[in-house]
Design an enzyme around this catalytic site. Sequence first.
Site, short mmCIF file in Angstrom:
data_model
loop_
_atom_site.label_atom_id
_atom_site.label_comp_id
_atom_site.label_asym_id
_atom_site.label_seq_id
_atom_site.Cartn_x
_atom_site.Cartn_y
_atom_site.Cartn_z
N VAL A 133 0.85 -1.19 0.00
CA VAL A 133 0.00 0.00 0.00
C VAL A 133 0.89 1.24 0.00
CG1 VAL A 133 -1.70 1.33 1.33
CG2 VAL A 133 -1.88 -1.17 1.23
N GLY B 14 4.37 4.14 3.03
CA GLY B 14 3.93 2.90 2.42
C GLY B 14 4.12 1.74 3.38
N LYS B 15 3.58 0.61 3.08
CA LYS B 15 3.80 -0.59 3.88
C LYS B 15 3.39 -1.80 3.07
CE LYS B 15 5.16 -1.40 8.21
NZ LYS B 15 6.00 -0.56 9.09
N GLY B 16 3.95 -2.95 3.40
CA GLY B 16 3.58 -4.16 2.68
C GLY B 16 3.61 -5.36 3.60
#
Length: 416
Positions: free
Chosen positions: A59, A104-106
């Site tokens: 994201v 962001g992050k995943g």
Amino acid sequence: MQAKSLYGMAVEQFNKAAELMDLEPDLAEVLRRPKRALIVEFPVMMDDGHIEVFTGYRVQHNVARGPAKGGIRYHPDTNLDEVKALAFWMTWKTAVMNLPYGGGKGGIRVDPKKLSKRELERLSRRYFSEIQIIIGPHNDIPAPDVNTNPDVMAWFMDTYSMNVGHTALGIVTGKPVDLGGSKGREEATGRGVKVCAGLAMEALGIDSKKATVAVQGFGNVGRFGALLIAQELGSKVVAVSDSKGGIYNPEGFDVEDLIKHKKEAGTVVTYPKGERIANEELLELDVDVLVPSALENAIHEGNADKIRAKAIVEGANGPTTPEADELLFKKGVLVVPDILANAGGVTVSYFEWVQDLQAFFWKLEQIRSALEEMMTDAFNDVMKTKEKYGVDMRTAAYVLAIDRVAYATRKRGIYP
Ligand code: NAD
């Protein structure tokens, strides 16, 4: 068990600050929504020859101030709501620190402890190839998070490099130091916690050399936080804990020796020079500073009233619930919020990226002093905002961060 929406909670924190600063409602709507959310379903060949399909996410919450930045976690409970919340927090963390990044992050929904090393490598490489359509050294730069480490970052970097046909060190941070990583990254979050603890004590008129400190959690953040608070601020670390329990010694621990013990025994509770206490007791000790560095929701409505510390420095992400926050504010406890207190890690990740792009690497002393200066500037910026609005430090940190991202959005304009 379905937990309450983490993204919903994160948006609540945002809304409180947005209202206070009179942010235009249209702009608030732009800033609270993620820019992109990618879901990937991908096959991995397991060691016994059968194929399993995994779900992964990346994201990008906001990129108004620069490329998205944030870690990738491997966890059986990882889901889109959680990744959206974590990406959202990264936007405000990088803005509080004034880094030229967005958030962001995943993550991958997987229990990595059930995979062999080879399976973990195939999983990592395939996931990274799948998300490559939105990442890049100038688009989105991942990093380690829960259950990912420098080895996984090396596979990520190699996978991207193989796909684009040249070595791209700047695609991820948190790499091994001898493979485009940065010196000082391992201790960075703990060092930032130390800077915030020192400045919080100064703000409260507490002499750090006479202060007592309790640290919940003895992993990367807690261990380095405790060590540097003892060594560089001269405070007594009187209590520490891990998932197995806590220990207390009113004379203060030799933290270096305690780290050695934890490495050998796997826990702090068997350390002989301290009395055993329960995890809950550690939070309620009569100390000057409490450093929660374990999990989210450690300080809640049920125990906030029993907290006796004068300051709380949030090493962990989300250790204080919104209900506890209000109670602590009323009691006059100074809470240094996670988006500031644990931002040392992302700040040295930024240094790593800059070094990779320049192909020129810095000395450890240079990294430490640049980090300490940026942490001090951010702390002072948040304190000024706190005084201006008469609010708690968390709301002030949000106001400051939202103001910076809102400015970038207004100046850039709404495309087309
Ligand atoms: P870690 O896995 O290295 O350490 C976590 C520690 O907490 C372990 O010692 C574990 O035993 C302990 N723990 C677990 N449950 C506990 C409990 N109930 N009571 C007491 N201790 C308990 O993780 P970490 O990297 O140190 O991260 C800790 C927190 O800090 C997380 O919220 C993480 O998101 C946040 N954080 C980490 C970094 C970083 O650079 N590592 C940066 C920013 C934020």
